[in-house]
Design a protein around this motif. Structure first.
Motif, PDB file in Angstrom:
ATOM      1  N   GLU A  15      -0.062  -0.827  11.740  1.00 44.86           N
ATOM      2  CA  GLU A  15      -0.222  -1.903  10.768  1.00 44.86           C
ATOM      3  C   GLU A  15      -0.239  -1.385   9.325  1.00 44.86           C
ATOM      4  O   GLU A  15       0.192  -2.076   8.413  1.00 44.86           O
ATOM      5  CB  GLU A  15      -1.513  -2.685  11.043  1.00 44.86           C
ATOM      6  N   GLU A  53       1.246  -0.584  -0.159  1.00 46.91           N
ATOM      7  CA  GLU A  53       1.520  -0.735   1.266  1.00 46.91           C
ATOM      8  C   GLU A  53       3.006  -0.970   1.519  1.00 46.91           C
ATOM      9  O   GLU A  53       3.681  -1.652   0.748  1.00 46.91           O
ATOM     10  CB  GLU A  53       0.681  -1.878   1.844  1.00 46.91           C
ATOM     11  N   LEU A  54       3.503  -0.403   2.616  1.00 52.27           N
ATOM     12  CA  LEU A  54       4.903  -0.508   3.002  1.00 52.27           C
ATOM     13  C   LEU A  54       5.014  -1.310   4.292  1.00 52.27           C
ATOM     14  O   LEU A  54       4.067  -1.432   5.057  1.00 52.27           O
ATOM     15  CB  LEU A  54       5.496   0.892   3.199  1.00 52.27           C
ATOM     16  N   ASP A  55       6.206  -1.859   4.531  1.00 55.25           N
ATOM     17  CA  ASP A  55       6.437  -2.687   5.711  1.00 55.25           C
ATOM     18  C   ASP A  55       6.467  -1.840   6.986  1.00 55.25           C
ATOM     19  O   ASP A  55       6.935  -0.695   6.983  1.00 55.25           O
ATOM     20  CB  ASP A  55       7.754  -3.444   5.587  1.00 55.25           C
ATOM     21  N   THR A  56       5.974  -2.420   8.060  1.00 57.55           N
ATOM     22  CA  THR A  56       6.076  -1.793   9.381  1.00 57.55           C
ATOM     23  C   THR A  56       6.656  -2.794  10.368  1.00 57.55           C
ATOM     24  O   THR A  56       6.632  -3.999  10.139  1.00 57.55           O
ATOM     25  CB  THR A  56       4.699  -1.326   9.893  1.00 57.55           C
ATOM     26  N   GLN A  57       7.178  -2.282  11.467  1.00 57.07           N
ATOM     27  CA  GLN A  57       7.721  -3.077  12.556  1.00 57.07           C
ATOM     28  C   GLN A  57       6.969  -2.712  13.840  1.00 57.07           C
ATOM     29  O   GLN A  57       6.213  -1.732  13.855  1.00 57.07           O
ATOM     30  CB  GLN A  57       9.222  -2.797  12.725  1.00 57.07           C
ATOM     31  N   THR A  98       8.442   1.539  14.261  1.00 56.00           N
ATOM     32  CA  THR A  98       8.912   1.952  12.940  1.00 56.00           C
ATOM     33  C   THR A  98       9.435   3.377  13.006  1.00 56.00           C
ATOM     34  O   THR A  98       8.733   4.286  13.454  1.00 56.00           O
ATOM     35  CB  THR A  98       7.765   1.885  11.906  1.00 56.00           C
ATOM     36  N   TYR A 149      11.264   5.896   5.615  1.00 56.80           N
ATOM     37  CA  TYR A 149      11.942   5.412   6.815  1.00 56.80           C
ATOM     38  C   TYR A 149      13.146   6.296   7.169  1.00 56.80           C
ATOM     39  O   TYR A 149      13.772   6.902   6.295  1.00 56.80           O
ATOM     40  CB  TYR A 149      12.418   3.975   6.608  1.00 56.80           C
TER      41      TYR A 149
END
Length: 216
Positions: free
Chosen positions: A28, A37-41, A44, A57
């Protein structure tokens, strides 16, 4: 409701193969050293070869030349050394040290840059030593009293932070599943190489300071 949600949450995991990037599941919190904060999947992919143009990434750059991320024979030995003082014991594993330098900067009376032995536990108070050791991101440093060794500082929130021009700092007990069986010195916090130059992959050994690696 909140109890059920907590039960259903999966433990974040980093899956490591010597032929692939870092695959992080159920994470998360991914952030820069600045706190952004950076995006996560759900899964990732993070760069470990140092060549991605989308750091942190993975952009598939490693597929161009292939990866074979194995430990090198000339790496610093994975060995815990003990420095015993009157009031505290300091444990040190140079093999997993990321050489961020916080110990030398915070407490040069105990952690010496160009002196042997490089650790002298009598150089400062127990409180100052513990405070300094708890800034070690790699898990190389820990401390103890008598037969008890302390390696974890109660970091409960799993997170990965990108150290500027340096490694991935992993905190909060994120599981590491390595196909070669590698485990960090401390499972609560450790550092992973993302410049591609470490001799102790997947862990950072500070080589980014010599090879000109740049990334936020």
């Amino acid at each position: 409701m909140s109890n059920n949600k907590k039960k259903d949450q999966s433990t974040p995991t980093i899956v490591v193969s010597k032929y692939n990037n870092y695959l992080v599941t159920d994470l998360e919190t991914l952030k820069k050293s600045t706190g952004e904060e950076l995006d996560t999947q759900p899964v990732t992919g993070l760069c470990r070869c140092g060549g991605s143009k989308m750091k942190p990434y993975c952009d598939g750059t490693h597929n161009e030349e292939g990866l074979n991320e194995v430990k090198k024979k000339d790496r610093v030995p994975d060995e815990v050394k003990t420095y015993t003082g009157e009031d505290i014991i300091i444990y040190d594993n140079r093999g997993v040290c990321s050489h961020d330098g916080s110990c030398v900067e915070m407490l040069p009376q105990v952690f010496h840059k160009d002196k042997k032995p490089w650790i002298t536990p009598e150089g400062a108070s127990v409180t100052k030593i513990i405070e300094t050791i708890e800034h070690c991101p790699s898990g190389a440093l820990s401390y103890g009293f008598g037969n008890r060794r302390f390696q974890e500082w109660g970091q409960e929130n799993p997170a990965i932070t990108t150290d500027k021009d340096g490694p991935l700092q992993v905190t909060g007990g994120i599981l590491l599943k390595d196909d070669s069986g590698c485990q960090p010195e401390c499972r609560e916090h450790y550092t992973l190489c993302r410049c591609g130059g470490s001799h102790n992959k997947p862990f950072c050994d500070g080589d980014h300071t010599d090879n000109g690696f740049e990334a936020d």
